[in-house]
Every structure is written in structure tokens, then in C-alpha cells.
Design a protein around this motif. Structure first.
Motif, PDB file in Angstrom:
ATOM      1  N   ALA A  37       7.541   9.298   5.352  1.00 26.58           N
ATOM      2  CA  ALA A  37       6.858   8.184   6.021  1.00 26.58           C
ATOM      3  C   ALA A  37       6.375   7.121   5.042  1.00 26.58           C
ATOM      4  N   THR A  38       7.026   7.001   3.907  1.00 27.81           N
ATOM      5  CA  THR A  38       6.656   5.972   2.933  1.00 27.81           C
ATOM      6  C   THR A  38       7.366   4.665   3.273  1.00 27.81           C
TER       7      THR A  38
ATOM      8  N   LEU B 283      -3.676   0.698  -2.118  1.00 30.68           N
ATOM      9  CA  LEU B 283      -4.386   1.586  -1.208  1.00 30.68           C
ATOM     10  C   LEU B 283      -3.715   2.951  -1.183  1.00 30.68           C
ATOM     11  N   SER B 284      -4.545   3.990  -1.285  1.00 34.53           N
ATOM     12  CA  SER B 284      -4.042   5.358  -1.361  1.00 34.53           C
ATOM     13  C   SER B 284      -3.991   5.983   0.026  1.00 34.53           C
ATOM     14  N   ASN B 285      -3.028   6.850   0.216  1.00 36.79           N
ATOM     15  CA  ASN B 285      -2.897   7.531   1.498  1.00 36.79           C
ATOM     16  C   ASN B 285      -4.025   8.532   1.721  1.00 36.79           C
ATOM     17  N   ASP B 286      -4.565   9.113   0.659  1.00 34.27           N
ATOM     18  CA  ASP B 286      -5.647  10.088   0.789  1.00 34.27           C
ATOM     19  C   ASP B 286      -6.968   9.442   1.205  1.00 34.27           C
TER      20      ASP B 286
ATOM     21  N   HIS C 260       0.836  -1.202   0.000  1.00 35.26           N
ATOM     22  CA  HIS C 260       0.000   0.000   0.000  1.00 35.26           C
ATOM     23  C   HIS C 260       0.873   1.256   0.000  1.00 35.26           C
ATOM     24  N   GLU C 261       0.227   2.387  -0.291  1.00 34.12           N
ATOM     25  CA  GLU C 261       0.902   3.680  -0.370  1.00 34.12           C
ATOM     26  C   GLU C 261       0.588   4.575   0.817  1.00 34.12           C
ATOM     27  N   ILE C 262       0.071   3.999   1.896  1.00 36.93           N
ATOM     28  CA  ILE C 262      -0.269   4.780   3.081  1.00 36.93           C
ATOM     29  C   ILE C 262       1.011   5.117   3.831  1.00 36.93           C
ATOM     30  N   ARG C 263       1.212   6.377   4.100  1.00 34.29           N
ATOM     31  CA  ARG C 263       2.460   6.843   4.699  1.00 34.29           C
ATOM     32  C   ARG C 263       2.353   6.799   6.231  1.00 34.29           C
ATOM     33  N   THR C 264       2.677   5.646   6.775  1.00 36.30           N
ATOM     34  CA  THR C 264       2.624   5.451   8.227  1.00 36.30           C
ATOM     35  C   THR C 264       3.914   4.861   8.770  1.00 36.30           C
TER      36      THR C 264
END
Length: 427
Positions: free
Chosen positions: A179-180, A378-381, A164-168
Motif C-alpha cells: 500500500a505504498t 510523514l511516517s506511517n507509524d 509522505h510514507e503513509i501506506r494508504t
């Protein structure tokens, strides 16, 4: 003028028929975190030990209340929540101290505090051990079909074809990467985690491991150690089985059993015949199964293991450190000074022991739920529209197993995420 009532997620609004005909149809995106009913729906923040249960019916159906995964601690110095309130723990300590003064010498009658086994839990211990082995066997085959990704800088895990591309990301130099996550291939231990603990040869006579004995005592998964103390017999991990209860003299355990009557490495005669059953796993159980059948068998084994561990922990004590993942099965925690969490300097490296939960023995690594496996990452937005689930559940669901009712609301199956170009239109 006739009016129609539109019900959306428990909310009703009255609109005229003419106004409905004048406006074109458009998609409506609902998020469980935005809309909630004032009476029937409640947003819960559950701890990992709580079961997703409901006492109310939603629209006449026995659906679970909305529940999200437990939020992580705000800071690393924050202690884990107590399973039993401190006020009750202090009251129990005072009652035990007064009881020792009134009766300095007494015969312990309740198992397993008296050194004997609980007969009704011997069979449960064997079932938990076999369910754990079957879960690991099923996951070892599913991990070759369902891709597992693990971040190279933190403990984030993702199950799907593309990470996924969620920056956590919270790993080293995560600020430089915005945070990628940096994904690499994961393993079965990234899906499910079994922390290890010290093996106790005599859980009542010598319940604590000293710091100097840490390298001499074997370590094994805490779930296996719990099963051994509950009646499971393994050849490589011998343990003492008593036939007579022990005495408590001013809080100290005294064993008056004769040396000839001690049974070392064998089962308890007063226990059921399940003690002598073979706990080895039949590998032919998974042969010839389809991917969907294998995922269902694995998921059922995982639930069987969790429910069995809960039953055993109601009688057998398990402790965990309040600041780190260390676990010890037994009446007391060990004295090994290897805690490196917050405030360990003030404790001289000793662990801050407290009552453990079932998920301290089998850690449910929560991952983002992927509704469309073949879709874009999955998008971060859009992360507020995505749900989560334990990695075991997510892997089995992607392999074809039905979604468990306990995790339907947590996975947000009722939420339709908008497209990226429609995100600004969602209110």
C-alpha cells in the motif's frame, strides 16, 4: 501537604508537590483522538456540507469543537447520505401531488421555478464566477512554488517537498507494494476539482437532457453552470431569459410568452443592473504580490466562492448521483445512461439522483497536513497524530497564509507528534 492541580486538555489530576519534584520533567504527547472532555469536547463526524461551528466555549475561548474529516464509505456499493431525510422527501411529494389535483392549472409565482431570475442572487453569481477564476489564477502560480505530488495508482494527493510514507494506496497491485504510494508531479486539477455538467439552454422548459442528446449538448463546470442559471451571461453559453412567469398544468410547464417577447441570450429586465456588469477577471490583481499576499488572496477567494455557491444552492436546485460523482444543475437530473458505479445494471445505467451539496460542485481533495515543511516525510507509524485539510487550504497555509479557524482542529495543530524512537513510550 500542598497539592497542585494539573490541567491537561480539560482533564484535571491532583498530585503532591513532593512527587512532582522527585520525578524529572518529560515530554507529554497528547492526541485529540485519545483525550476529550466529557462535557465541552465532543468528537464529531461531520459531512462535507456541514460548517465547523460551536455553541459552547472551551475554557472561556470561542474555539471550534474537535472535528475530523468525513470518513470514506465502507464499500463502493454504499450510497451517499441524503441531505434531506427520505421521510421529508416523501411528505413533500405527497403534498405536491395533492396540490396538483386541487389546482391543475396555476401560475408559478416563486422564482426561479417560474423561469425568472432571483434578483438578489444575480450579483452573487457574478461574484462566485470571479472568485472561481481568481482562485484558479492564484493556484496556477502557487503550484509553481509549492510542490504537489499525485500517486500514479490512486487519487491520493500530497503537498510538500517530499511525498509522505503513509501506506494508504488502494490502486492496482497495492498489496504487492504494501500500500505504498508511487509519487509523480501533480497539477492544479489535483488540488481542486470542478466536475462538469450539461448546459441547459432552458432550465424550466426543457430541464432534462436525453441519452441521445448527450453528444450534442456542451458540458462545462457545474459551478459555472450554476452561475449562468442564476444570472451570469457568457457569450459561448447562451441561455433563455424570460420576462413573464410560466404556468404549471398538471405538473407540466407551459410557456404562454409570445415569441416576440422572448429574450434569448440576454439578461432579465426585472433583475438588477449587476446582470450587465463585465464578469471578466482583471489579471493585474495578482501582479506585484508577494507569495504570502497571493496565498491569502487565493484562500479568501476560495472561501468567497464556497459561501456564494451555498447561497445560490438554497434557491437553485442541484442534483448529484448517489453512487458516482456525476452532477447536474437544474430542476431535474439528466437521463444519460452513463453511470458505471455500483448497482448500475439494475438502473440500466441511469443515475440515482439526489440533492447535492456544495462540495459536490467544488470537491475539497483532503490531504495530510505537514507541520514542518523542512522536516522528514510523514511516517506511517505516526499517522494517527497527523491532521488533514483541503488541498487548497494546505497549499495556501504552506505559502504563508494564516490557518483558518474552521480547520484548526481538523489539522490537529494542538497535537505534538512524538519522534519515531519515542513511539513505544506513548500511551
Amino acid at each position: 501537604m500542598n497539592s497542585k492541580i494539573l490541567k491537561v486538555a480539560g482533564l484535571s489530576c491532583i498530585s503532591s508537590s513532593s512527587s512532582i519534584l522527585n520525578y524529572p520533567m518529560r515530554r507529554v504527547y497528547l492526541s485529540s483522538s485519545i483525550f476529550s472532555h466529557s462535557k465541552s469536547l465532543k468528537k464529531l463526524q461531520l459531512s462535507p456540507t456541514q460548517i465547523l461551528e460551536t455553541n459552547e466555549a472551551l475554557d472561556g475561548n470561542n474555539d471550534h469543537l474537535y472535528a475530523d474529516i468525513p470518513k470514506p464509505a465502507k464499500s463502493k456499493s454504499e450510497r451517499k447520505p441524503y441531505l434531506t431525510p427520505m421521510r421529508i422527501l416523501v411528505q413533500r411529494a405527497k403534498q405536491e401531488r395533492e396540490a396538483r389535483k386541487a389546482h391543475p392549472c396555476k401560475l408559478l409565482e416563486e422564482p426561479p421555478d417560474n423561469g425568472l431570475l432571483v434578483p438578489e442572487l444575480v450579483g452573487v453569481a457574478h461574484q462566485v464566477y470571479r472568485a472561481r477564476e481568481l482562485t484558479l489564477l492564484g493556484l496556477s502560480k502557487l503550484v509553481n512554488v509549492i510542490p504537489v505530488h499525485r500517486c500514479s495508482h490512486c487519487f491520493e494527493v500530497h503537498i510538500g517537498k517530499v511525498g509522505h510514507e503513509i501506506r494508504t494506496c488502494t490502486g492496482p497491485k497495492s498489496g504487492l507494494r504494501n500500500a505504498t504510494h508511487v509519487w509523480r508531479k501533480g497539477r492544479i486539477h489535483d488540488v481542486i476539482y470542478f466536475p462538469k455538467c450539461f448546459h441547459l439552454y432552458d432550465r424550466v422548459g426543457k430541464p432534462r437532457i436525453l441519452h441521445n442528446e448527450s453528444r450534442k449538448v456542451k458540458q462545462l463546470p457545474a459551478v459555472v453552470e450554476l452561475c449562468i442559471q442564476a444570472g451570469l451571461n457568457l457569450e459561448n453559453h447562451p441561455t433563455k431569459r424570460r420576462t413573464r412567469p410560466v404556468y404549471s398544468i398538471e405538473g407540466r410547464i407551459v410557456d404562454f410568452e409570445a415569441e416576440a417577447d422572448k429574450m434569448i441570450g440576454t439578461g432579465n429586465l426585472v433583475a438588477s443592473e449587476d446582470t450587465w456588469k463585465d464578469s471578466s477577471l482583471d489579471l493585474s490583481l495578482t501582479k506585484g504580490l508577494t507569495l504570502r499576499e497571493l496565498s491569502i488572496l487565493t484562500l479568501d477567494s476560495w472561501f468567497e466562492m464556497i459561501s456564494g455557491v451555498k447561497m445560490i444552492m438554497e434557491r437553485y436546485k442541484v442534483h448529484t448521483c448517489g453512487y458516482c460523482p456525476e452532477v447536474q444543475v437544474g430542476p431535474k437530473g439528466h437521463k444519460v445512461r452513463d453511470c458505471k458505479a455500483s448497482k448500475h445494471q439494475s438502473r440500466n445505467g441511469m443515475h440515482a439522483w439526489q440533492e447535492a451539496t456544495v462540495f459536490d460542485l467544488a470537491g475539497p481533495n483532503y490531504v495530510w497536513h505537514v507541520a514542518d515543511v523542512l522536516g522528514p516525510p510523514l511516517s506511517n507509524d505516526l499517522k494517527r497524530y497527523y491532521g488533514k485539510a483541503p488541498a487548497v487550504v494546505e497549499m495556501c497555509v504552506q505559502a504563508g497564509a494564516p490557518v483558518p479557524s474552521e480547520y484548526r482542529s481538523m489539522m490537529r495543530l494542538d497535537v505534538v507528534p512524538p519522534c519515531r524512537d519515542e513511539l513505544d513510550l506513548v500511551t
